[in-house]
Design a protein around this motif. Sequence first.
Motif, PDB file in Angstrom:
ATOM      1  N   ASP A  92       0.842  -1.200   0.000  1.00  0.00           N
ATOM      2  CA  ASP A  92       0.000   0.000   0.000  1.00  0.00           C
ATOM      3  C   ASP A  92       0.877   1.250   0.000  1.00  0.00           C
ATOM      4  N   ALA A  93       0.746   2.072  -1.024  1.00  0.00           N
ATOM      5  CA  ALA A  93       1.531   3.297  -1.131  1.00  0.00           C
ATOM      6  C   ALA A  93       0.829   4.453  -0.425  1.00  0.00           C
ATOM      7  N   TYR A  94       1.613   5.370   0.076  1.00  0.00           N
ATOM      8  CA  TYR A  94       1.092   6.543   0.774  1.00  0.00           C
ATOM      9  C   TYR A  94       0.228   7.386  -0.154  1.00  0.00           C
ATOM     10  N   ASP A  95      -0.891   7.883   0.391  1.00  0.00           N
ATOM     11  CA  ASP A  95      -1.852   8.606  -0.440  1.00  0.00           C
ATOM     12  C   ASP A  95      -2.109  10.026   0.062  1.00  0.00           C
ATOM     13  N   GLY A  96      -1.132  10.594   0.762  1.00  0.00           N
ATOM     14  CA  GLY A  96      -1.216  12.009   1.090  1.00  0.00           C
ATOM     15  C   GLY A  96      -2.163  12.394   2.204  1.00  0.00           C
ATOM     16  N   VAL A  97      -2.378  11.523   3.194  1.00  0.00           N
ATOM     17  CA  VAL A  97      -3.348  11.832   4.250  1.00  0.00           C
ATOM     18  C   VAL A  97      -2.715  12.414   5.513  1.00  0.00           C
ATOM     19  N   CYS A  98      -1.403  12.383   5.626  1.00  0.00           N
ATOM     20  CA  CYS A  98      -0.770  12.751   6.895  1.00  0.00           C
ATOM     21  C   CYS A  98      -0.510  14.257   7.018  1.00  0.00           C
ATOM     22  N   PRO A  99      -0.551  14.775   8.249  1.00  0.00           N
ATOM     23  CA  PRO A  99      -0.169  16.169   8.485  1.00  0.00           C
ATOM     24  C   PRO A  99       1.295  16.392   8.085  1.00  0.00           C
TER      25      PRO A  99
END
Length: 207
Positions: A92-99
Motif C-alpha cells: 500500500d503506497a502513501y496517499d497524502g493523508v498525513c499532516p
Amino acid sequence: MLRRVLFLLLPVLAVSGCASMTKEECRVADWATVGYHDGAAGWGGDRIDAHRKACAEFGVRPDLDGYLSGRNRGIREFCRPPKGYSRGLEGDAYDGVCPLDLEADFIVANQEGLRIYAMEQEVRRQESDLRSRQQRLDRVREEIASSQSTMVGSNDPAVRAAAFARIRPLNMEERRLEREADDLRARIQELKRNVLDERFGPDSRYR
C-alpha cells in the motif's frame, strides 16, 4: 485510505451499494469517535462525505466539528513510521493523508516497506518461473523416455530412426532447462536471504 485498499474497495461498494454507516450507527453516532476511528484507519478527510450521504437517508446530519476533531487525533495515530512501514509491506503506497509534520517520516518508512514488498514480489515471480521450467522439464523427460521406449520396442527402422532423431534436441533442451532451474533456485535463495536480512536483520529500523 491508501491507494491499493481504495482500489479494491470501490468496485465492491459500487456493486453492493453498501453505505459507510447503518441507520442505527447514524442515530447513535459519537461523531468525534467516528472521526477518530476513520483517522486511525488512514481514511482521507473526504470520508465524512460518505457518512453524510449514508446518514442523510435517515435524517441525520453529522457533527462536522466533532468528526474533524476526532479525525485529527486519529490520523496522528495512523501517521507513525511503523504504520507506514507495515502498509508498505502490504503493497500500500502513501496517499497524502498525513499532516505535514508527520508526513516525511511516514513516507520514508512506507517506501522502505514498499521496497521489501517489491523484493518479495520478485521472489514470487522467480518461483513461478521455476515452476514453469520444472513443468517443461518434466514433459521433456517424458518425451525422452517415450522416444527411448519406441527405439527399443519398434521393429520398424524408420520409426526407430525418427525416435532417435527426436532424442538429441530433447536432451539438449533438458540440459538447458536443468541449468536454468538451478540458476533460478540459487537466485531465489539469495533473494529470500536478502528479504530476511532487510526485515529482521540488525539494520532493520522497524522490526
